[in-house]
Motif scaffolding. Structure first.
Motif, PDB file in Angstrom:
ATOM      1  N   VAL A  54       0.850  -1.194   0.000  1.00 46.48           N
ATOM      2  CA  VAL A  54       0.000   0.000   0.000  1.00 46.48           C
ATOM      3  C   VAL A  54       0.887   1.246   0.000  1.00 46.48           C
ATOM      4  N   ARG A  55       1.869   1.261   0.881  1.00 49.27           N
ATOM      5  CA  ARG A  55       2.767   2.427   0.972  1.00 49.27           C
ATOM      6  C   ARG A  55       3.518   2.655  -0.335  1.00 49.27           C
ATOM      7  N   GLU A  59       3.213   5.965  -2.632  1.00 44.88           N
ATOM      8  CA  GLU A  59       4.410   6.765  -2.932  1.00 44.88           C
ATOM      9  C   GLU A  59       4.583   6.937  -4.438  1.00 44.88           C
ATOM     10  N   GLN A  60       4.291   5.880  -5.191  1.00 45.16           N
ATOM     11  CA  GLN A  60       4.371   5.980  -6.655  1.00 45.16           C
ATOM     12  C   GLN A  60       3.290   6.911  -7.184  1.00 45.16           C
ATOM     13  N   LEU A  61       2.093   6.855  -6.602  1.00 42.41           N
ATOM     14  CA  LEU A  61       1.020   7.762  -6.993  1.00 42.41           C
ATOM     15  C   LEU A  61       1.437   9.211  -6.742  1.00 42.41           C
ATOM     16  N   TYR A  73      -2.802   5.749   5.240  1.00 43.66           N
ATOM     17  CA  TYR A  73      -3.194   4.418   4.806  1.00 43.66           C
ATOM     18  C   TYR A  73      -3.185   3.417   5.948  1.00 43.66           C
ATOM     19  N   ALA A  74      -3.945   2.365   5.744  1.00 38.37           N
ATOM     20  CA  ALA A  74      -3.953   1.166   6.590  1.00 38.37           C
ATOM     21  C   ALA A  74      -3.978   0.002   5.608  1.00 38.37           C
ATOM     22  N   ASN A  75      -4.074  -1.214   6.119  1.00 40.81           N
ATOM     23  CA  ASN A  75      -4.007  -2.348   5.193  1.00 40.81           C
ATOM     24  C   ASN A  75      -5.308  -2.591   4.422  1.00 40.81           C
ATOM     25  N   ASP A  76      -6.386  -1.849   4.769  1.00 41.81           N
ATOM     26  CA  ASP A  76      -7.641  -2.048   4.040  1.00 41.81           C
ATOM     27  C   ASP A  76      -8.317  -0.743   3.606  1.00 41.81           C
ATOM     28  N   HIS A  77      -7.661   0.392   3.823  1.00 39.94           N
ATOM     29  CA  HIS A  77      -8.229   1.659   3.367  1.00 39.94           C
ATOM     30  C   HIS A  77      -7.143   2.739   3.316  1.00 39.94           C
ATOM     31  N   ALA A  78      -7.454   3.799   2.579  1.00 39.71           N
ATOM     32  CA  ALA A  78      -6.522   4.919   2.470  1.00 39.71           C
ATOM     33  C   ALA A  78      -7.305   6.205   2.213  1.00 39.71           C
TER      34      ALA A  78
END
Length: 146
Positions: A54-55, A59-61, A73-78
């Protein structure tokens, strides 16, 4: 054929021209189709994804979309917050709604869906901050866990 700057011919003939200022008056109205700044908060959610993925995707975005202010972010939402320049709210919202999907492949973002969108103009954003409610300023800028 010789090209001459506008006004240069009159100087060559000895004519002097003075610049005059024209007052805008009360009838002046800002053109409605000029771009404005809109503060975007985009919320996405879906199946659990490893935090490192996710991170890295966020970061690429941020690299691909340079106006990105901050992502949480978290593992199921951002949540992604940034400024968008657009003619009106409809255009800003349309761009925001395409952001996740258009960058999902290139940034390797999780296959999450958009679950929330807030689009407010710059004046409303600053008014909310001055009144003590609304999202705090994006600091520090970047990608951070919730």
């Amino acid at each position: 054929m010789r090209r001459v700057r506008p006004g240069a011919a009159s100087r060559a003939t000895g004519e002097e021209r003075a610049l005059t200022s024209v007052a805008a008056g009360e009838r002046y109205a800002e053109p409605a189709d000029l771009p404005r700044l809109w503060h975007i908060t985009l919320s996405v959610s879906g199946d659990e994804t490893p935090l490192t993925e996710v991170r890295r995707g966020l970061e690429q975005l941020a690299h691909d979309h340079p106006f990105l202010l901050t992502s949480r972010y978290a593992n199921d939402h951002a949540e992604i917050r940034y400024w968008e320049e657009a003619r009106d709210l409809h255009d800003a919202a349309a761009v925001a709604l395409r952001l996740w999907g258009e960058h999902r492949q290139t940034a390797k973002l999780p296959p999450w869906e958009i679950v929330g969108l807030e689009v407010i103009d710059r004046q409303t954003y600053h008014q909310r901050l001055a009144e003590g409610y609304g999202p705090p300023p994006a600091s520090p800028v970047g990608v951070h866990p919730f």
